[in-house]
Design an enzyme around this catalytic site. Structure first.
Site: not given
Ligand code: LLP
Length: 416
Positions: A238, A272, A274, A311, A340
């Site tokens: 997050g 976690e 991403g 996005r 489109c």
């Molecule tokens: N852990 C869990 C349980 C999650 O659901 C997520 C993301 C992460 C870790 C990783 O979160 P991060 O560090 O990447 O924020 N498609 C959206 C983001 C959806 C995230 C869903 N869960 C976007 O493009 O902003």
């Protein structure tokens, strides 16, 4: 920063981006190897004082080559489907470093995770707890688990990527989770070893995370007193990034807040991330096909579309857009794709240097939730992906072809 200008030309590491376009064509995702490695290193260093495991959130970018970097760095993975588990293990990520979240895991997916002997499954409902126990018992296994708690704390981010309020479908409410732990202690097929939270994504304020960590450490304390020695706290991902000067905190800022709490609790940490690992390490490289003007707008029409990067239309997300070769003169333009839909835009009313057909543009900060959310909408083959390491470049996923669009199709006999 992996993407910088040298003499008016945009580079990735030491390679001019125009070489990527000349070699692999456009649209093409381009990632910086060294930026990914550096960001993993920054997390490592921030939490080095305590026992911790970085489980990269595969959903942000599931390219095999990127998962391979993660594996080589000794990191684990946070997966949310059988497909992600398969890809992570295939890339060489140690199953004993894989955690598995998701509110709707199927019986088959649970079985696969048990048989793969992953580190733990993050349980998101009491019904899932029962099903997992049943499947693990059938296989004579004792599956390590964490319960994902929904702390009802507002992560202060876009509502579509908020996951920790009572009205969100994720996790288990605090009181239910407490009962869930006591119940799990009685079950023969599961072993509670951790507690999990994930509040939301693209968070630029740390207060919600620290509040949630305090809240669940209290629960850990209570459970320990009742004879349930939890070993792990998983604080989810997050952490936001700077798409547009948000002032996002880094892993060291997060560590400064939570390390004292974790040290006192003597508990192992799982993170976690991403987006914070791959988001700024990637761009979407695209070519201008046309420029056209309406009385109220100048449009730059590029060869990437919303099917490549969802996005902006989905979250109204801001991605900086840069000309790969700077020219003199300026104009204010809308950068749009060929799909489109009026929602097929990358940026509106952007001030760029003069743009002409065949120019290359870089849509920045597209390494996370870019290709992984791409589709074939409008029957558009998905883009190529390449990685840059110093002055070298490598194709990591071929551009899809027209035949890829129809390969899985079957025409029933009565239509033949
Ligand atoms: N852990 C869990 C349980 C999650 O659901 C997520 C993301 C992460 C870790 C990783 O979160 P991060 O560090 O990447 O924020 N498609 C959206 C983001 C959806 C995230 C869903 N869960 C976007 O493009 O902003």
């Amino acid at each position: 920063m992996p993407f910088t200008y040298h003499a008016g030309e945009l580079y990735c590491e030491n390679l001019p981006l125009r070489e990527i376009a000349a070699t692999y064509g456009t649209p093409c995702y381009v990632y910086s190897f060294h930026d990914i490695v550096a960001r993993v290193g920054a997390f490592r260093e921030a939490f080095s004082e305590i026992e911790h495991l970085l489980c990269y959130a595969v959903k942000a970018n599931n390219a095999g080559a990127i998962l391979r970097i993660i594996a080589q760095q000794g990191c684990g993975a946070d997966v949310v489907s059988g497909g992600e588990l398969f890809q992570s293990m295939r890339a060489g990520i140690d199953p004993n470093k894989i955690v598995y979240a998701g509110i709707g895991k199927s019986a088959q997916e649970l079985e696969e995770a048990i048989l793969a002997e992953i580190l733990m499954i993050n349980i998101e409902s009491l019904a899932e707890l029962e099903l997992l126990n049943q499947i693990a018992t059938q296989h004579g296994r004792l599956m390590p688990i964490a319960l994902r708690v929904n702390p009802d704390i507002d992560p202060q981010t876009h509502p579509y990527i908020s996951t920790s309020l009572k009205e969100n479908k994720f996790g288990i409410e605090m009181e239910q989770a407490r009962r869930g732990y006591y119940h799990a202690m009685e079950l023969p097929g599961v072993k509670p070893i951790g507690i999990h939270i994930h509040l939301g994504s693209q968070m630029v304020n740390l207060a919600p995370i620290t509040a949630a960590v305090e809240l669940i450490l209290k629960m850990v304390d209570d459970l320990r007193q009742d004879g349930l020695p939890l070993e792990y706290i998983n604080i989810g991902g997050g952490l936001g990034i700077d798409y547009h000067h948000e002032g996002a905190p880094g892993p060291q800022d997060l560590a400064a807040y939570i390390l004292p709490l974790l040290r006192a609790a003597k508990i192992k940490l799982i993170v976690e991330p991403g987006r914070a690992i791959v988001g700024r390490a990637g761009i979407l490289l695209t070519k201008v096909n046309y420029c056209k003007s309406h009385s109220k707008r100048h449009f730059v029409i590029v060869d990437a579309g919303m099917n490549d990067l969802l996005r902006p239309p989905l979250y109204n997300a801001y991605h900086e857009i840069r000309a790969v070769t700077l020219r003199t003169g300026e104009q204010v333009v809308d950068i749009v794709g060929p799909v489109c839909e009026s929602a097929d835009f990358f940026g509106c009313q952007r001030r760029l240097t003069t743009i002409k057909p065949n120019d290359l543009l870089a849509i920045m900060d597209a390494g996370a939730y870019g290709f992984s959310m791409a589709s074939n909408y409008n029957s558009r083959p998905r883009a190529a992906e390449a990685i840059v390491c110093g002055e070298e470049h490598f194709l990591i996923r071929k551009r899809e072809s027209y035949s890829d669009l129809i390969d899985l199709e079957q025409i029933p006999n009565f239509l033949a």
